[in-house]
Design an enzyme around this catalytic site. Sequence first.
Site, mmCIF file in Angstrom:
data_model
loop_
_atom_site.group_PDB
_atom_site.id
_atom_site.type_symbol
_atom_site.label_atom_id
_atom_site.label_comp_id
_atom_site.label_asym_id
_atom_site.label_seq_id
_atom_site.Cartn_x
_atom_site.Cartn_y
_atom_site.Cartn_z
ATOM 1 C CG ASN A 295 -6.819 -0.498 1.857
ATOM 2 O OD1 ASN A 295 -6.172 -0.093 0.891
ATOM 3 N ND2 ASN A 295 -6.263 -1.026 2.927
ATOM 4 C CG HIS B 15 -2.729 3.481 2.500
ATOM 5 N ND1 HIS B 15 -3.293 3.134 1.300
ATOM 6 C CD2 HIS B 15 -2.870 2.390 3.314
ATOM 7 C CE1 HIS B 15 -3.738 1.898 1.370
ATOM 8 N NE2 HIS B 15 -3.505 1.425 2.583
ATOM 9 C CB CYS C 153 -0.948 0.008 1.188
ATOM 10 S SG CYS C 153 -2.057 -1.397 1.180
HETATM 11 N N1 ACO Z 1 -18.829 -7.447 10.786
HETATM 12 C C1 ACO Z 1 -19.225 -7.717 12.031
HETATM 13 N N2 ACO Z 1 -18.398 -8.195 12.982
HETATM 14 C C2 ACO Z 1 -17.117 -8.369 12.654
HETATM 15 C C3 ACO Z 1 -16.616 -8.097 11.367
HETATM 16 C C4 ACO Z 1 -17.528 -7.628 10.404
HETATM 17 N N3 ACO Z 1 -17.178 -7.334 9.150
HETATM 18 N N4 ACO Z 1 -15.313 -8.379 11.341
HETATM 19 C C5 ACO Z 1 -14.961 -8.799 12.559
HETATM 20 N N5 ACO Z 1 -16.065 -8.817 13.359
HETATM 21 C C6 ACO Z 1 -16.140 -9.215 14.761
HETATM 22 C C7 ACO Z 1 -15.057 -10.191 15.150
HETATM 23 O O1 ACO Z 1 -15.366 -11.507 14.787
HETATM 24 C C8 ACO Z 1 -15.019 -9.990 16.639
HETATM 25 O O2 ACO Z 1 -16.087 -10.696 17.214
HETATM 26 P P1 ACO Z 1 -15.899 -11.436 18.628
HETATM 27 O O3 ACO Z 1 -15.590 -10.340 19.598
HETATM 28 O O4 ACO Z 1 -17.210 -12.079 18.819
HETATM 29 O O5 ACO Z 1 -14.751 -12.381 18.427
HETATM 30 C C9 ACO Z 1 -15.308 -8.487 16.797
HETATM 31 O O6 ACO Z 1 -15.949 -8.071 15.574
HETATM 32 C C10 ACO Z 1 -14.068 -7.659 17.014
HETATM 33 O O7 ACO Z 1 -13.095 -8.072 16.044
HETATM 34 P P2 ACO Z 1 -11.714 -7.347 15.917
HETATM 35 O O8 ACO Z 1 -10.911 -7.974 14.819
HETATM 36 O O9 ACO Z 1 -11.111 -7.235 17.281
HETATM 37 O O10 ACO Z 1 -12.235 -5.944 15.416
HETATM 38 P P3 ACO Z 1 -11.502 -4.573 15.499
HETATM 39 O O11 ACO Z 1 -12.248 -3.667 16.388
HETATM 40 O O12 ACO Z 1 -10.039 -4.749 15.746
HETATM 41 O O13 ACO Z 1 -11.701 -4.049 14.025
HETATM 42 C C11 ACO Z 1 -10.393 -3.783 12.032
HETATM 43 C C12 ACO Z 1 -11.146 -4.766 12.933
HETATM 44 C C13 ACO Z 1 -11.360 -2.748 11.525
HETATM 45 C C14 ACO Z 1 -9.784 -4.502 10.851
HETATM 46 C C15 ACO Z 1 -9.301 -3.152 12.926
HETATM 47 O O14 ACO Z 1 -8.422 -4.126 13.419
HETATM 48 C C16 ACO Z 1 -8.520 -2.113 12.220
HETATM 49 O O15 ACO Z 1 -8.957 -1.004 12.085
HETATM 50 N N6 ACO Z 1 -7.298 -2.438 11.807
HETATM 51 C C17 ACO Z 1 -6.458 -1.525 11.104
HETATM 52 C C18 ACO Z 1 -5.883 -2.149 9.920
HETATM 53 C C19 ACO Z 1 -6.637 -1.963 8.668
HETATM 54 O O16 ACO Z 1 -7.635 -1.318 8.527
HETATM 55 N N7 ACO Z 1 -6.051 -2.567 7.674
HETATM 56 C C20 ACO Z 1 -6.506 -2.444 6.343
HETATM 57 C C21 ACO Z 1 -5.612 -3.126 5.425
HETATM 58 S S1 ACO Z 1 -3.939 -2.900 5.755
HETATM 59 C C22 ACO Z 1 -3.285 -1.737 4.768
HETATM 60 O O17 ACO Z 1 -3.920 -1.084 4.010
HETATM 61 C C23 ACO Z 1 -1.838 -1.475 4.846
#
Ligand code: ACO
Length: 325
Positions: free
Chosen positions: A282, A252, A112
């Site tokens: 993204n 990004h 990215c």
């Molecule tokens: N819809 C509903 N629930 C979901 C979804 C979804 N799409 N995805 C995950 N969940 C659930 C999980 O199963 C989990 O449930 P549980 O508590 O029952 O186990 C709960 O939501 C929390 O899951 P987490 O993975 O802890 O969710 P988090 O709050 O961390 O959000 C996210 C996930 C948005 C990906 C977060 O980690 C984030 O913002 N990461 C940053 C990285 C990113 O955005 N990367 C993009 C690509 S990388 C790049 O471009 C370089």
Amino acid sequence: MNAKIAGVGMYLPERVLTNFDLEKMVDTSDEWITKRTGIKERHITRPDEFASDMAVIAAKEALEDANIKAEELDLILVSTISAEMVSPTAACLVQKELGAVNAAAIDMNTACSGFVSALIVAQQFIRAETYRHILVIGSDTMSKYTDWEDRTSCVLFGDGAGAAVLSPCEDGDGILTYEMGADGAREGVLSIPSLKFSEEDLARRGGKKKRTFWMDGSEVFKFAVRIMCESMMRSLQKAGLEIGDLDMLIPHQANIRIIDGAIKRLGISPERVYANIDRTGNTSSACVPMAICEAYRAGKIKKGDTIGLVGFGGGLTWASLVMKI
Ligand code: ACO
């Protein structure tokens, strides 16, 4: 001599996939996706539409905008992690389609952060006066690598392409300063295998049991906010500038919460940070060039402005630069 953007272009596939569409495909909700990522919809390629096809459309717009003929190009750099062919490269396919018969053609992959890294590479050739006109493209079809049954990742990505033609300008104009780096020791934080690995090989590459996209979301989040701020500040310091000197920061577009985190930490006014992730998701390498193109066409950045670009991605990698446009 520096490299300056002479023209920009972009392409988004016709098909729009909304959060409400995703609700029908996996156990998710518009509310969850919007709150956690800021994404409302993304564009998805047709089955017969690939990274090089999108790149060509964006490139043609950029060439027209720059008023430069394809034959005048000396080099084509395509940043992509989703080229449809391992060989020939997407850059070679683009060269053929454009009829850019005098251009060398190279694919680059720093995930990215790739488009910003490719601009920095282009700057070297122009400063050395080896090449005059360089086409830099970011094009990714993330949808083709997405596991559409995995709700944790399929909601994050979209497809698209953005392009810029770089041409020489005087010192003090164009790309002023830059900074980039990598931390390969953290390969397991964010990965996409290209081969059908055995379980052992997958584990060695940090991909756990995932054969498609794998990410440690919270690690990416922490890394992204920290490195965006540190790298951008390093580029600004080299230019003798402060964050308040930027007319626009174009980061990004991975997640609106990452962008908000960086805004807070950098102390920049939100009006001076461009975000379009709500409409694109993204798009990996395409995020930054599409944002530049949109911001320019909307009059949010204009000739003479000082802008900052910053990307981060799998590798882990990062890149930032300060330029006058
Ligand atoms: N819809 C509903 N629930 C979901 C979804 C979804 N799409 N995805 C995950 N969940 C659930 C999980 O199963 C989990 O449930 P549980 O508590 O029952 O186990 C709960 O939501 C929390 O899951 P987490 O993975 O802890 O969710 P988090 O709050 O961390 O959000 C996210 C996930 C948005 C990906 C977060 O980690 C984030 O913002 N990461 C940053 C990285 C990113 O955005 N990367 C993009 C690509 S990388 C790049 O471009 C370089």
